[in-house]
Design a protein around this motif. Sequence first.
Motif, PDB file in Angstrom:
ATOM      1  N   ALA A 219       8.912 -11.946 -16.652  1.00 54.51           N
ATOM      2  CA  ALA A 219       8.077 -10.737 -16.670  1.00 54.51           C
ATOM      3  C   ALA A 219       8.707  -9.641 -15.815  1.00 54.51           C
ATOM      4  CB  ALA A 219       6.669 -11.062 -16.173  1.00 54.51           C
ATOM      5  N   SER A 220       9.247 -10.013 -14.652  1.00 51.76           N
ATOM      6  CA  SER A 220       9.918  -9.035 -13.799  1.00 51.76           C
ATOM      7  C   SER A 220      11.154  -8.464 -14.484  1.00 51.76           C
ATOM      8  CB  SER A 220      10.318  -9.682 -12.466  1.00 51.76           C
ATOM      9  OG  SER A 220       9.181 -10.059 -11.721  1.00 51.76           O
ATOM     10  N   LEU A 221      11.874  -9.326 -15.204  1.00 52.62           N
ATOM     11  CA  LEU A 221      13.051  -8.858 -15.931  1.00 52.62           C
ATOM     12  C   LEU A 221      12.653  -7.842 -17.007  1.00 52.62           C
ATOM     13  CD1 LEU A 221      16.067  -9.008 -16.634  1.00 52.62           C
ATOM     14  CD2 LEU A 221      15.549 -10.981 -18.101  1.00 52.62           C
ATOM     15  N   VAL A 222      11.589  -8.135 -17.744  1.00 51.57           N
ATOM     16  CA  VAL A 222      11.118  -7.209 -18.782  1.00 51.57           C
ATOM     17  C   VAL A 222      10.665  -5.890 -18.154  1.00 51.57           C
ATOM     18  CG1 VAL A 222       9.350  -6.824 -20.537  1.00 51.57           C
ATOM     19  CG2 VAL A 222      10.478  -9.054 -20.371  1.00 51.57           C
ATOM     20  N   ILE A 223       9.942  -5.987 -17.036  1.00 49.44           N
ATOM     21  CA  ILE A 223       9.501  -4.782 -16.335  1.00 49.44           C
ATOM     22  C   ILE A 223      10.701  -3.953 -15.885  1.00 49.44           C
ATOM     23  CG2 ILE A 223       8.412  -3.971 -14.204  1.00 49.44           C
ATOM     24  CD1 ILE A 223       6.417  -6.282 -14.495  1.00 49.44           C
ATOM     25  N   GLY A 224      11.734  -4.621 -15.372  1.00 49.83           N
ATOM     26  CA  GLY A 224      12.932  -3.921 -14.926  1.00 49.83           C
ATOM     27  C   GLY A 224      13.653  -3.223 -16.051  1.00 49.83           C
ATOM     28  N   ILE A 262       3.947   4.176 -14.209  1.00 47.94           N
ATOM     29  CA  ILE A 262       3.595   3.619 -15.524  1.00 47.94           C
ATOM     30  C   ILE A 262       3.799   2.107 -15.552  1.00 47.94           C
ATOM     31  CG2 ILE A 262       4.259   3.560 -17.967  1.00 47.94           C
ATOM     32  CD1 ILE A 262       4.815   6.547 -17.785  1.00 47.94           C
ATOM     33  N   VAL A 263       4.972   1.628 -15.122  1.00 46.23           N
ATOM     34  CA  VAL A 263       5.254   0.188 -15.215  1.00 46.23           C
ATOM     35  C   VAL A 263       4.408  -0.598 -14.219  1.00 46.23           C
ATOM     36  CG1 VAL A 263       7.588   0.539 -16.116  1.00 46.23           C
ATOM     37  CG2 VAL A 263       7.237   0.348 -13.659  1.00 46.23           C
ATOM     38  N   THR A 264       4.061   0.019 -13.084  1.00 45.30           N
ATOM     39  CA  THR A 264       3.157  -0.659 -12.155  1.00 45.30           C
ATOM     40  C   THR A 264       1.791  -0.852 -12.789  1.00 45.30           C
ATOM     41  OG1 THR A 264       4.291   0.271 -10.227  1.00 45.30           O
ATOM     42  CG2 THR A 264       2.048  -0.532  -9.892  1.00 45.30           C
ATOM     43  N   GLY A 276       2.664 -14.847  -9.398  1.00 41.35           N
ATOM     44  CA  GLY A 276       4.055 -15.069  -8.999  1.00 41.35           C
ATOM     45  C   GLY A 276       4.949 -13.878  -9.215  1.00 41.35           C
ATOM     46  N   ILE A 277       4.477 -12.806  -9.876  1.00 39.09           N
ATOM     47  CA  ILE A 277       5.288 -11.592  -9.997  1.00 39.09           C
ATOM     48  C   ILE A 277       5.501 -11.020  -8.598  1.00 39.09           C
ATOM     49  CG2 ILE A 277       5.306  -9.196 -10.761  1.00 39.09           C
ATOM     50  CD1 ILE A 277       4.095  -9.968 -13.325  1.00 39.09           C
ATOM     51  N   GLU A 278       6.757 -10.898  -8.221  1.00 42.02           N
ATOM     52  CA  GLU A 278       7.055 -10.396  -6.883  1.00 42.02           C
ATOM     53  C   GLU A 278       6.829  -8.899  -6.819  1.00 42.02           C
ATOM     54  OE1 GLU A 278      10.236 -12.294  -4.354  1.00 42.02           O
ATOM     55  OE2 GLU A 278      11.075 -12.596  -6.339  1.00 42.02           O
ATOM     56  N   ARG A 279       6.149  -8.485  -5.772  1.00 38.78           N
ATOM     57  CA  ARG A 279       5.907  -7.069  -5.546  1.00 38.78           C
ATOM     58  C   ARG A 279       6.533  -6.676  -4.212  1.00 38.78           C
ATOM     59  NH1 ARG A 279       2.429  -5.437  -9.577  1.00 38.78           N
ATOM     60  NH2 ARG A 279       1.356  -7.168 -10.617  1.00 38.78           N
ATOM     61  N   PRO A 435       5.775  -3.651  -8.528  1.00 44.23           N
ATOM     62  CA  PRO A 435       6.570  -4.869  -8.741  1.00 44.23           C
ATOM     63  C   PRO A 435       8.030  -4.629  -8.403  1.00 44.23           C
ATOM     64  CG  PRO A 435       5.975  -3.869 -10.843  1.00 44.23           C
ATOM     65  CD  PRO A 435       5.275  -3.078  -9.796  1.00 44.23           C
ATOM     66  N   LYS A 436       8.667  -5.626  -7.823  1.00 45.28           N
ATOM     67  CA  LYS A 436      10.078  -5.484  -7.483  1.00 45.28           C
ATOM     68  C   LYS A 436      10.932  -5.226  -8.719  1.00 45.28           C
ATOM     69  CE  LYS A 436      10.254  -8.192  -3.205  1.00 45.28           C
ATOM     70  NZ  LYS A 436      10.915  -9.333  -2.514  1.00 45.28           N
ATOM     71  N   GLY A 437      10.525  -5.787  -9.844  1.00 42.30           N
ATOM     72  CA  GLY A 437      11.270  -5.565 -11.078  1.00 42.30           C
ATOM     73  C   GLY A 437      11.371  -4.090 -11.416  1.00 42.30           C
ATOM     74  N   ALA A 438      10.311  -3.320 -11.135  1.00 39.16           N
ATOM     75  CA  ALA A 438      10.341  -1.878 -11.397  1.00 39.16           C
ATOM     76  C   ALA A 438      11.386  -1.193 -10.520  1.00 39.16           C
ATOM     77  CB  ALA A 438       8.959  -1.275 -11.157  1.00 39.16           C
ATOM     78  N   LEU A 439      11.436  -1.578  -9.242  1.00 37.50           N
ATOM     79  CA  LEU A 439      12.416  -0.974  -8.340  1.00 37.50           C
ATOM     80  C   LEU A 439      13.841  -1.315  -8.753  1.00 37.50           C
ATOM     81  CD1 LEU A 439      10.809  -1.454  -4.802  1.00 37.50           C
ATOM     82  CD2 LEU A 439      10.784   0.572  -6.269  1.00 37.50           C
ATOM     83  N   PHE A 440      14.079  -2.569  -9.142  1.00 39.53           N
ATOM     84  CA  PHE A 440      15.428  -2.948  -9.548  1.00 39.53           C
ATOM     85  C   PHE A 440      15.815  -2.299 -10.871  1.00 39.53           C
ATOM     86  CE2 PHE A 440      14.506  -6.897  -6.899  1.00 39.53           C
ATOM     87  CZ  PHE A 440      15.166  -6.379  -5.796  1.00 39.53           C
ATOM     88  N   GLY A 441      14.826  -2.037 -11.740  1.00 35.11           N
ATOM     89  CA  GLY A 441      15.112  -1.301 -12.966  1.00 35.11           C
ATOM     90  C   GLY A 441      15.516   0.128 -12.668  1.00 35.11           C
TER      91      GLY A 441
END
Length: 621
Positions: A219-224, A262-264, A276-279, A435-441
């Motif tokens: 999920a984090s990967l998709v968000i990123g 938006i992604v948040t 478990g989604i890391e924020r 989510p951390k995935g958003a920041l890494f994206g």
Amino acid sequence: HLFNKMVEVDDQNENGSAPSPSTSKTDGKPEKFFELFTGIRQDLAARAPHYKSDWGKPRSVFTIINAIFFAFVVQLIPALIFAELMDRQTRGNIAAAETLLSAGVIGIIYAIIGGQPLTLLGITGPVAILLGTSYGLAEQFDSDYWPFFWWLCIWTAILHFLTAITGVVNFVWHISPFTTQIFEFFIASSFIFESIRDLVEPLHLGDASYEGDRAPHYASLVIGMLAFSMCWRLHFAETWTLFSRQVRTFLTSYNMAIVVIIVTALSFLPGANLDGIERVHVVAPWNWQPSVNKAGETRPWIVHPTEGISTQGIFGALFPAFMLYLLFFIDHNISSILTQAPKYNLKKPSSYHWDFFCLGVTIVPCGILGLPPGSGLIPQAPLHTRALATRKIVEKHGVKQEVTTFVEEQRWSALGQAMMMFVALSLFSVISWIPKGALFGVFLYLGVGAMHGNEIFHHITLSFTYANKRPKVPIVTNVNWMTVQLYTFVQVCCAAAIFGVAHFASVGFIFPALVGALVPIRSFFVSRCFSDEDLQHLDPIGETEEEAHDERVKYLERQPSADEAEVSDMPGFSDFRASGILTDIETKKHEEAMASASNGAIEMSAESTLTRRHQATPSEP
């Protein structure tokens, strides 16, 4: 003196040559290194008369408010990203709280005492990499981390003071595009590598024994990936045919903040909000105390410089301090020069030596409080100047280009955006939702964006382009293409060496020294392997802003849907052309001198005419 200056610039224009990087940026005379206090004294004498007006009422309050929010947003998102990197690499000792607090503290200090307040300070990607790779050095010197960090900052500040006092800051004018392009290519590659690593590594794809739940990480990967694609799409919103120009400009300017919001929001939808989604790792709400590290240890705000460190550790901190100094020397001075570029038509004088001294001053409280030190930001600082500018589109030689007519030169916007960092600290409850995935994206977007504007990457892509499809730019029309490929190969090898050391070697903290070594490599190795005629185009240190714009237009000719007047590339290290900027400065002075002389001649002519009329008039009895 004025006549000699005008003749000097005319001779340069007639000969078509750029001033040597060894000449002064102010009077064309050879620069002298190691002149005690000369540069600082000149900077203070030039800027002191304008200090009161820097705090005066601006022409447009709305422009200042807009610049404050814009500068705050474009600095906040990257700061959170770099905080996540340092949080992981320093085992939680330096996290979001320290990073944002640092941006606020050094920003306020610099806005008050700095010579050129348009330059924004903050935490940069290379600093995050350096502090992360040097974290383990304290243990090698049998010292605790925080006193070691204290001495690292103090040594760095002392090196800044010595550099500003002795005039060594002038050496930045000897840095050519060969170095800045490689440095930018390294930064872009690092951003791309670290963002992809942090998105993919938690999946444990090569670990068959992993029994954890991979769903949150997917999920984090998709968000990123969603964040990256949306940022990249909005980056080119100014070329859209949808919406008004003002809306398109807003979407491009605030694309990172828009995407994170938006992604948040999407990450909290039912089915997407997986356990478990890391924020973002922050204490919400923040208790205004230093971060608790991974071992659960706390520390006081004031770092004691002698407890838990030996004499060997004190002097051992000189090694990473010198690396940080080299990094700041390149990072900050180029940021400062690009922020005060001639294309912005600033009316108040520049300041380099005093500003580098002030940068050293900002490092001292970072050491005392245990905060990551910062330097001039790229591209945020030049974008801050652009946000304060009044611009118009003009057509020059059949080509549309943007011209700056006025800039709000004041201190309120830099001070305001720094104070906004304390507002962000009080909003940790909201920041903890991201989510951390958003920041890494977004981090991936920053890397791809930097790579997209890099000359080395352009040359690589042109190597896979049919010869008749390449744009008719000087490097294509005037240099044998095999020579271009060989030169690009040398640059890629240098960037790869720096990248390998920074990310995979145990002494990764020495990468700034490798960046600094590029200057003598260019002077003593590259100059002997390539002819001067080829280097004039391969390493265009004398390219002016107008020539650079014309070259960008020729690239855009392959994209007929894009209006060159509406495409504004992110300012980067590749924009630094030492001699070209000097030429632009001298040309601007020449134009101002000619205008002043013309106005003086008109006034003298009018005065003599009135005198003749008065003499011809019969006197009254």
